[in-house]
Design a protein around this motif. Structure first.
Motif, short mmCIF file in Angstrom:
data_model
loop_
_atom_site.label_atom_id
_atom_site.label_comp_id
_atom_site.label_asym_id
_atom_site.label_seq_id
_atom_site.Cartn_x
_atom_site.Cartn_y
_atom_site.Cartn_z
N THR A 40 12.23 -21.53 77.86
CA THR A 40 11.77 -22.72 77.17
C THR A 40 12.83 -23.16 76.18
O THR A 40 13.46 -22.32 75.53
CB THR A 40 10.46 -22.43 76.40
N LEU A 41 13.04 -24.47 76.04
CA LEU A 41 13.94 -24.96 75.00
C LEU A 41 13.19 -24.96 73.68
O LEU A 41 12.25 -25.73 73.48
CB LEU A 41 14.45 -26.37 75.32
N LEU A 71 13.96 -40.90 62.55
CA LEU A 71 14.25 -41.10 63.97
C LEU A 71 13.44 -40.12 64.82
O LEU A 71 12.92 -40.49 65.88
CB LEU A 71 15.75 -40.91 64.23
N GLY A 72 13.35 -38.88 64.35
CA GLY A 72 12.58 -37.89 65.07
C GLY A 72 11.11 -38.24 65.14
O GLY A 72 10.48 -38.09 66.19
N ARG A 73 10.55 -38.71 64.04
CA ARG A 73 9.14 -39.06 64.03
C ARG A 73 8.85 -40.18 65.04
O ARG A 73 7.83 -40.14 65.75
CB ARG A 73 8.70 -39.50 62.63
N LYS A 74 9.73 -41.15 65.13
CA LYS A 74 9.54 -42.24 66.09
C LYS A 74 9.58 -41.75 67.53
O LYS A 74 8.91 -42.30 68.40
CB LYS A 74 10.60 -43.32 65.87
N PHE A 133 17.49 -36.44 73.63
CA PHE A 133 17.63 -35.34 74.59
C PHE A 133 16.44 -34.39 74.45
O PHE A 133 15.78 -34.04 75.44
CB PHE A 133 18.94 -34.60 74.33
N ALA A 134 16.15 -33.98 73.23
CA ALA A 134 15.08 -33.01 73.00
C ALA A 134 13.71 -33.57 73.36
O ALA A 134 12.79 -32.81 73.69
CB ALA A 134 15.08 -32.56 71.54
N ALA A 135 13.57 -34.88 73.32
CA ALA A 135 12.29 -35.51 73.63
C ALA A 135 11.85 -35.24 75.06
O ALA A 135 10.66 -35.37 75.39
CB ALA A 135 12.36 -37.02 73.37
N ALA A 136 12.78 -34.84 75.91
CA ALA A 136 12.44 -34.53 77.30
C ALA A 136 11.79 -33.16 77.45
O ALA A 136 11.36 -32.80 78.55
CB ALA A 136 13.70 -34.61 78.18
N PHE A 137 11.71 -32.39 76.34
CA PHE A 137 11.21 -31.02 76.39
C PHE A 137 10.04 -30.89 75.42
O PHE A 137 10.22 -31.02 74.21
CB PHE A 137 12.32 -30.04 76.01
N SER A 138 8.88 -30.63 75.95
CA SER A 138 7.68 -30.55 75.12
C SER A 138 7.82 -29.49 74.04
O SER A 138 8.12 -28.33 74.32
CB SER A 138 6.47 -30.23 76.00
N GLY A 139 7.62 -29.90 72.79
CA GLY A 139 7.64 -28.96 71.68
C GLY A 139 9.01 -28.62 71.13
O GLY A 139 9.11 -27.93 70.12
N ALA A 140 10.08 -29.08 71.79
CA ALA A 140 11.42 -28.75 71.31
C ALA A 140 11.75 -29.50 70.03
O ALA A 140 11.38 -30.66 69.85
CB ALA A 140 12.46 -29.09 72.38
N LEU A 141 12.43 -28.84 69.12
CA LEU A 141 12.86 -29.43 67.86
C LEU A 141 14.35 -29.77 67.92
O LEU A 141 15.06 -29.35 68.84
CB LEU A 141 12.62 -28.48 66.70
N VAL A 142 14.80 -30.49 66.91
CA VAL A 142 16.22 -30.69 66.68
C VAL A 142 16.57 -30.06 65.33
O VAL A 142 15.94 -30.37 64.32
CB VAL A 142 16.61 -32.17 66.70
#
Length: 273
Positions: free
Chosen positions: A68-69, A138-141, A99-108
Motif C-alpha cells: 500500500t502507498l 491544495l491537499g484539502r481540495k 499523484f497521491a490522489a490516485a491512492f486511497s488514504g495516501a498522504l503527501v
C-alpha cells in the motif's frame, strides 16, 4: 496500547542515502520491501523513477507486490524557505498531491524546512509556514492530507523543541499534519515523549528510527528510542492512521539496505506490530 490497528511500512530513503552507489529502480525497491515483510511503502520524488507521471502503473506495481502507498514524500532545493521559489514549491506540491490522489488514504509528506540562504530565521519560518499551509489547502481540495516531516539533517530549520514550537504555532492544524520522526527528534531534543504528547493532535503517521546516546543512527531497538512508548502515545492521537513507517540510516543499512530493513521488520514484531 493503541486500539488502532498497527500497520508497518518502509521508507525508501534507506536506498536513497546511498547516492550513486544505488543503481536500482523503483521495482527493485518494491521487491525488497515486500520481501522484507512490510505492508506499505513511503516513496520519494527522487526514488519514484519511471512511475513519476504514471500513478496508475505504480498502483498496479504496488498491487502485484502486495503493498500500500502510505505516503509520497518530497523536498525542495529551496528548503521551502526562499520567497522567490514559493510558486515553484507549490507547483511541485500540487504535482505530488495529484499523484497521491490516485491512492486511497495516501498522504503527501513535505520535507523539513531548511536554511539555504542568508537572512533572518524569522523570515524563513514565515516563508516555510506559508508554503506548508498553502500546500495543505491544495491537499484539502484534492482530498489528500498533507503533513510536514521535520529533520535533524544539515541546515534544518526544524531541529530543536523551540523550532518545533515555532513552526507549529504558524501552521493550521486542520491543513497541515505532522509526521514525527523519532530519530530526528532524539537528535534535536531529548523530550521526545513530551513533544509527541504536546502535538499528538497533529500526528498522522509515525517515522520510526533509532539513535544511540550520541545521536548516531542505530538499528531499530539498538539505540535509545523507546518504541513501545511512541506506539502508546500515537494510539492516543485522534488522527493517527496506524502506519508505523520504518526508515533506516545506520551503517548497517548502508552496507546491506535490504537486510537491514528486513531485520527492522522482525524487530517490530517484538513490539506487537
Amino acid at each position: 496500547m493503541t486500539k488502532t490497528k498497527l500497520k508497518v511500512g518502509c521508507q525508501t530513503f534507506t536506498w536513497e542515502m546511498l547516492g550513486k552507489a544505488w543503481t536500482g529502480g523503483p521495482d527493485d525497491l518494491l521487491k525488497a520491501i515486500a520481501d522484507g515483510g512490510y505492508a506499505g511503502i513511503e516513496i520519494t520524488d527522487t526514488m519514484i523513477g519511471r512511475y513519476a507521471d504514471r500513478p496508475l502503473e505504480f498502483a498496479a506495481a504496488l498491487k502485484s507486490s502486495g503493498l500500500t502507498l502510505v505516503s509520497f514524500a518530497f523536498g525542495s532545493k529551496s528548503g521551502f524557505t526562499l520567497e522567490d521559489q514559493i510558486g515553484a514549491d507549490l507547483d511541485a506540491a500540487k504535482r505530488w498531491i495529484d499523484f497521491a490522489a490516485a491512492f486511497s488514504g495516501a498522504l503527501v509528506s513535505m520535507g523539513s524546512a531548511t536554511v539555504v540562504s542568508d537572512g533572518p530565521r524569522d523570515d524563513k519560518f514565515a516563508i516555510a509556514a506559508e508554503v506548508y499551509n498553502r500546500a495543505g489547502e491544495l491537499g484539502r481540495k484534492a482530498g489528500v492530507e498533507v503533513a510536514v516531516h521535520p529533520s535533524s539533517h544539515h541546515n534544518t530549520l526544524l531541529f530543536d523543541r523551540a523550532d518545533y514550537d515555532r513552526i507549529f504555532a504558524l501552521l493550521d492544524p486542520d491543513l497541515v499534519g505532522w509526521v514525527p520522526d523519532t530519530g530526528h527528534i532524539l537528535r534535536g531534543h531529548k523530550d521526545m515523549a513530551d513533544t509527541l504528547r504536546t502535538y499528538r493532535d497533529r500526528i498522522r503517521y509515525i517515522h520510526l528510527k533509532d539513535v544511540d546516546a550520541n545521536g548516531t543512527w542505530a538499528m531499530l531497538g539498538e539505540g535509545v528510542c523507546n518504541t513501545p512508548e511512541v506506539i502508546e502515545i500515537a494510539g492516543t492521537a485522534p488522527r493517527f492512521d496506524g502506519w508505523l513507517v520504518l526508515e533506516e540510516e545506520s551503517d548497517a543499512a548502508a552496507a546491506d539496505p535490504a537486510g537491514a530493513v528486513k531485520t527492522n521488520r522482525q524487530t517490530m514484531r517484538s513490539y506487537g506490530a
